[in-house]
Scaffold this motif. Structure first.
Motif, PDB file in Angstrom:
ATOM      1  N   ALA A  62      34.573   2.180  61.676  1.00  0.00           N
ATOM      2  CA  ALA A  62      33.732   1.659  63.034  1.00  0.00           C
ATOM      3  C   ALA A  62      34.970   1.633  64.155  1.00  0.00           C
ATOM      4  CB  ALA A  62      33.195   0.346  62.919  1.00  0.00           C
ATOM      5  N   VAL A  63      34.570   2.360  65.215  1.00  0.00           N
ATOM      6  CA  VAL A  63      35.469   2.205  66.472  1.00  0.00           C
ATOM      7  C   VAL A  63      34.953   1.241  67.438  1.00  0.00           C
ATOM      8  CG1 VAL A  63      35.997   3.697  68.497  1.00  0.00           C
ATOM      9  CG2 VAL A  63      35.961   4.646  66.094  1.00  0.00           C
ATOM     10  N   ILE A  64      35.818   0.208  67.743  1.00  0.00           N
ATOM     11  CA  ILE A  64      35.519  -0.603  68.903  1.00  0.00           C
ATOM     12  C   ILE A  64      36.261  -0.460  69.919  1.00  0.00           C
ATOM     13  CG2 ILE A  64      35.063  -3.294  68.999  1.00  0.00           C
ATOM     14  CD1 ILE A  64      34.689  -2.033  66.081  1.00  0.00           C
ATOM     15  N   GLY A  65      35.389  -0.168  71.270  1.00  0.00           N
ATOM     16  CA  GLY A  65      36.006   0.021  72.397  1.00  0.00           C
ATOM     17  C   GLY A  65      35.796   1.822  72.676  1.00  0.00           C
TER      18      GLY A  65
ATOM     19  N   GLY B 109      38.922   5.381  72.545  1.00  0.00           N
ATOM     20  CA  GLY B 109      38.031   5.370  71.798  1.00  0.00           C
ATOM     21  C   GLY B 109      37.267   6.769  71.852  1.00  0.00           C
ATOM     22  N   THR B 110      36.939   7.304  73.125  1.00  0.00           N
ATOM     23  CA  THR B 110      36.338   8.619  73.388  1.00  0.00           C
ATOM     24  C   THR B 110      37.360   9.458  72.403  1.00  0.00           C
ATOM     25  OG1 THR B 110      35.592   7.966  75.393  1.00  0.00           O
ATOM     26  CG2 THR B 110      35.707  10.215  75.132  1.00  0.00           C
TER      27      THR B 110
ATOM     28  N   ILE C  63      40.584  -0.752  66.241  1.00  0.00           N
ATOM     29  CA  ILE C  63      40.482  -1.527  67.456  1.00  0.00           C
ATOM     30  C   ILE C  63      40.828  -0.809  68.743  1.00  0.00           C
ATOM     31  CG2 ILE C  63      40.937  -3.714  68.650  1.00  0.00           C
ATOM     32  CD1 ILE C  63      40.901  -4.988  65.812  1.00  0.00           C
ATOM     33  N   ALA C  64      40.256  -0.373  69.705  1.00  0.00           N
ATOM     34  CA  ALA C  64      40.773   0.273  70.884  1.00  0.00           C
ATOM     35  C   ALA C  64      40.074  -0.517  72.187  1.00  0.00           C
ATOM     36  CB  ALA C  64      39.965   1.899  70.851  1.00  0.00           C
ATOM     37  N   VAL C  65      40.583  -1.804  72.025  1.00  0.00           N
ATOM     38  CA  VAL C  65      40.018  -2.644  73.140  1.00  0.00           C
ATOM     39  C   VAL C  65      41.178  -3.134  73.855  1.00  0.00           C
ATOM     40  CG1 VAL C  65      37.895  -3.395  72.063  1.00  0.00           C
ATOM     41  CG2 VAL C  65      39.967  -4.614  71.725  1.00  0.00           C
TER      42      VAL C  65
END
Lengths: 205, 205
Positions: free
Chosen positions: A86-89, A94-95, A150-152
DNA sequence: TAGATTGTTAATCGATTAACAATC
DNA sequence: TAGATTGTTAATCGATTAACAATC
């Protein structure tokens, strides 16, 4: 077995796997601890020692059959299967992760992406739809996802991590520039390009 | 001084700096090796030992004045100045790097970006114009740039690195999934998210 | 067979931790 | 003063390297 193998050894196995895969692509069928060591800047003794934790993969006099060793290392690292991630952000980072083609042949597949911005929710990035972060826990639990990226922003990272862990995530690749506080059964790896650059400037004149 | 300080110690300093900066943002003025250690998951003894390589920054009984220690660590790591960085490759990753706002207050500034695709050359990404890769050596040499980030496909990474080193680059952050061969006076750091995820799957049940 | 290379043991090297005197 | 915490030394722990018998 995991219990008594040093983490630092596990850390090198993916590098061996990567170099071996590359050798295979270049058409080579057999290699030695010396050749591998030369490529990686690691002593041949260390490579043999590391591998010996998991069994005897080589043959005296000839070395290692690359395809076989690749196969064995994949099994040891459990990447002889495809893990859903799962990618968050869904910002720039994230893109970039969603567009990256290099996951699938190395054991991973991005399964879903979440963001909290109303402008982004429902939009598409490649083949993915951005889901609202409120659905994160539900979806991750339903699909049994164990790995997240996590990419937030740094301020949100700990909160996101807590929620992920709550629903069963056990491995986190954290791109937010901060150390996460997690229980011991959860693994975290960090990517902060600034930290890595600051490790080099010390040596610049 | 650099000669006798273990690289593994240098590697932790950016983490100390990052955590201290965070504490400062949270409004705290003083901290201790215990508090810092708790935040980072590192023993307090190790933090004191690491710092002692560079001088006595604390006070018995009270701990460390955060602003002062931040300042000292920035000097040690040579990020009390702004380093110009070249980005090679303007794909998704290069683009994300150009958009990233987190470099400037930690000692780095992206100075220029290069790509070899005719479709991209001359286009803008934020404030940057994409330069042709043929001009890379000239521009980097003229500006005296010492640090580069490689964000090109694996097959091109070694060639790009060679060219960079030729014109004076001494620190490379390599995003291409391969080990680079470089002379000993050049530092390389690697970012390969797949390697980092493979370091965690071993521990998943 | 001769040459090469593994897997493993023992020796060396280096990093972490424990402990405490000094002192704020 | 009493409590807290540093900087440093010595002890412990763990990782790397050297060396070599086994053997392909």
């Amino acid at each position: 077995m995991p219990g008594n193998i040093p983490d630092i050894v596990i850390g090198r196995l993916p590098l061996y796997l990567r170099a071996l895969t590359r050798l295979a692509v270049e058409g080579q069928e057999v290699t030695s601890s010396h050749e591998l060591g030369r490529r990686l800047g690691i002593s041949s003794a260390q490579i043999r020692k590391d591998l010996s934790h998991f069994g005897g993969f080589g043959k005296q006099g000839t070395g290692y059959h690359i395809a076989y060793l690749v196969d064995q290392l994949r099994q040891v690292l459990k990447v002889d299967q495809e893990w859903e991630v799962a990618v968050i952000g869904a910002g720039d980072l994230g893109t970039a992760l969603l567009h990256y083609k290099g996951f699938s042949d190395r054991g991973f597949r991005i399964a879903c992406v979440f963001d909290n911005s109303p402008q982004k929710i429902g939009k598409n990035i490649g083949e993915y739809v951005i889901h609202p972060i409120d659905e994160m826990q539900k979806i991750i639990q339903e699909r049994g996802i164990k790995i997240a990226m996590i990419a937030v922003p740094a301020e949100k990272a700990q909160e996101v991590a807590n929620k992920l862990i709550e629903v069963g995530v056990r491995a986190i690749l954290n791109y937010a520039p901060m150390t996460l506080n997690v229980p011991s059964e959860v693994k975290v790896q960090y990517i902060d390009p600034v930290v890595q650059m600051q490790r080099m400037t010390f040596y610049l004149t």
